[in-house]
Design an enzyme around this catalytic site. Structure first.
Site, PDB file in Angstrom:
ATOM      1  N   ASP A 192       0.804  -1.232   0.000  1.00  0.00           N
ATOM      2  CA  ASP A 192       0.000   0.000   0.000  1.00  0.00           C
ATOM      3  C   ASP A 192       0.839   1.284   0.000  1.00  0.00           C
ATOM      4  O   ASP A 192       0.297   2.374  -0.133  1.00  0.00           O
ATOM      5  CB  ASP A 192      -0.972   0.005   1.189  1.00  0.00           C
TER       6      ASP A 192
ATOM      7  N   GLU B 116      10.752  -4.213  12.687  1.00  0.00           N
ATOM      8  CA  GLU B 116      11.935  -3.649  12.025  1.00  0.00           C
ATOM      9  C   GLU B 116      13.163  -3.820  12.917  1.00  0.00           C
ATOM     10  O   GLU B 116      14.223  -4.250  12.466  1.00  0.00           O
ATOM     11  CB  GLU B 116      11.716  -2.160  11.708  1.00  0.00           C
TER      12      GLU B 116
HETATM   13  N1  UDP Z   1      -0.869  -7.894   4.987  1.00  0.00           N
HETATM   14  C1  UDP Z   1      -1.041  -9.262   4.862  1.00  0.00           C
HETATM   15  N2  UDP Z   1      -2.067  -9.865   5.564  1.00  0.00           N
HETATM   16  C2  UDP Z   1      -2.918  -9.159   6.371  1.00  0.00           C
HETATM   17  C3  UDP Z   1      -2.718  -7.756   6.503  1.00  0.00           C
HETATM   18  C4  UDP Z   1      -1.677  -7.162   5.806  1.00  0.00           C
HETATM   19  O1  UDP Z   1      -0.306  -9.918   4.130  1.00  0.00           O
HETATM   20  O2  UDP Z   1      -3.829  -9.762   6.971  1.00  0.00           O
HETATM   21  C5  UDP Z   1       0.213  -7.241   4.222  1.00  0.00           C
HETATM   22  C6  UDP Z   1      -0.221  -5.947   3.517  1.00  0.00           C
HETATM   23  O3  UDP Z   1      -0.750  -6.237   2.232  1.00  0.00           O
HETATM   24  C7  UDP Z   1       1.070  -5.137   3.477  1.00  0.00           C
HETATM   25  C8  UDP Z   1       1.804  -5.612   4.740  1.00  0.00           C
HETATM   26  O4  UDP Z   1       1.220  -6.858   5.121  1.00  0.00           O
HETATM   27  O5  UDP Z   1       1.854  -5.427   2.336  1.00  0.00           O
HETATM   28  C9  UDP Z   1       1.682  -4.627   5.893  1.00  0.00           C
HETATM   29  O6  UDP Z   1       0.312  -4.415   6.198  1.00  0.00           O
HETATM   30  P1  UDP Z   1      -0.316  -2.960   6.363  1.00  0.00           P
HETATM   31  O7  UDP Z   1       0.025  -2.147   5.154  1.00  0.00           O
HETATM   32  O8  UDP Z   1      -1.754  -3.092   6.713  1.00  0.00           O
HETATM   33  O9  UDP Z   1       0.506  -2.446   7.613  1.00  0.00           O
HETATM   34  P2  UDP Z   1       0.707  -0.953   8.147  1.00  0.00           P
HETATM   35  O10 UDP Z   1       0.720  -0.020   6.980  1.00  0.00           O
HETATM   36  O11 UDP Z   1      -0.433  -0.705   9.045  1.00  0.00           O
HETATM   37  O12 UDP Z   1       2.013  -1.020   8.849  1.00  0.00           O
HETATM   38 MN    MN Z   2       0.702  -0.159   5.009  1.00  0.00          MN
END
Ligand code: UDP
Ligand code: MN
Length: 255
Positions: free
Chosen positions: A114, A201
């Site tokens: 995203d 991280e």
């Molecule tokens: N993601 C996933 N399974 C889930 C939720 C998220 O594989 O149930 C993936 C999502 O597509 C993204 C990454 O894990 O590539 C991090 O998730 P997110 O962007 O929601 O995290 P944030 O931006 O809140 O750190």
């Molecule tokens: Mn994200």
């Protein structure tokens, strides 16, 4: 010769998935030495992602591994409750270790589906000897979260993070990349469920590098080449009603 950029992207099925992957793919197509490792959070590879990658024009590896149900976020859970992408990023690390050798020159980046990436970021990564770091826009309650870089020594002196500033490495997943050699040598470095929220991280980095070894990039951390954008879930209230009547708007059309 230039290192190959291995970008690891966990992804999961949802209405915006293909749009997210399209935005990423069309950025990555501008990077010639690029290998995309897409890891679906699913028990099997889906037809949508398989077809998407086949026609993407990118060099890629397609994997799938489901997040165990006890670690999966519930529909109404706030997203800080459980780590996301742990299983998927570890599957990609395993793939790298099983398929690449020390003679493969590469850099490994964790590219969530995203975020928004500038092509410039991938050019910066080519300079990485151990671990490169740079600012990330729109994250941690700030316009920029970044390492503080001394412009005389070009060293990381600290971090400006406001969110959990006591993290050993107060960086977002999008704010660093790792020389492949380090990950191939530290075969026991993994992401873990067994750490506090926001410490993924720090967890991977503490196993492979020290703070004084970090390499500030993006003009001594003065440029933003990646943004922690988050996509708003679409309003599909009308679609829900159509589905009940068996008349979905996208019958026979992939969205
Ligand atoms: N993601 C996933 N399974 C889930 C939720 C998220 O594989 O149930 C993936 C999502 O597509 C993204 C990454 O894990 O590539 C991090 O998730 P997110 O962007 O929601 O995290 P944030 O931006 O809140 O750190
Ligand atoms: Mn994200």
């Amino acid at each position: 010769s230039r290192p190959v950029i291995y970008a690891i992207t966990p992804t999961f099925a949802r209405p915006v998935q293909k749009a997210e992957l399209t935005r990423l793919a069309q950025t990555f197509l501008h990077v010639s030495n690029f290998h995309w490792i897409v890891v679906e959070d699913a028990p099997q590879k889906t037809a949508l992602v398989s077809r998407f990658l086949e026609t993407s024009g990118l060099i890629y590896t397609h994997l799938s591994v489901a997040t165990p149900p006890n670690y999966k976020l519930g529909r109404n859970d706030p997203n800080w409750k459980k780590p996301r992408g742990v299983e998927q990023r570890n599957a990609a690390l395993r793939w790298l270790r099983e398929n690449l050798k020390l003679s493969n020159k590469g850099v490994v980046y964790f590219a969530d589906d995203d975020n928004t990436y500038s092509v410039k970021l991938f050019h910066e990564m080519e300079k990485i000897q151990r671990v490169g770091v740079w600012p990330v826009g729109l994250v941690g309650g700030l316009m920029i979260e970044k390492p503080i870089c001394d412009n005389v020594t070009n060293k990381v002196m600290g971090f400006n993070a406001a969110w959990k500033p006591d993290r050993p490495f107060p960086l977002d997943m999008a704010g660093f990349a790792i020389n492949l050699e380090l990950l191939l040598k530290h075969t026991d470095a993994w992401f873990s469920y067994d750490v506090q929220g926001g410490y993924q991280e720090s967890e991977i980095l503490r196993q492979i590098v020290t703070k004084d070894q970090l390499e500030p990039l993006a003009d001594c951390c003065t440029k933003v080449y990646v943004w922690h954008t988050r996509t708003e879930p679409p309003q599909l209230n009308v679609e829900q009603m159509l589905i009940k009547k068996g008349k979905r708007s996208n019958a026979g059309i992939e969205v």
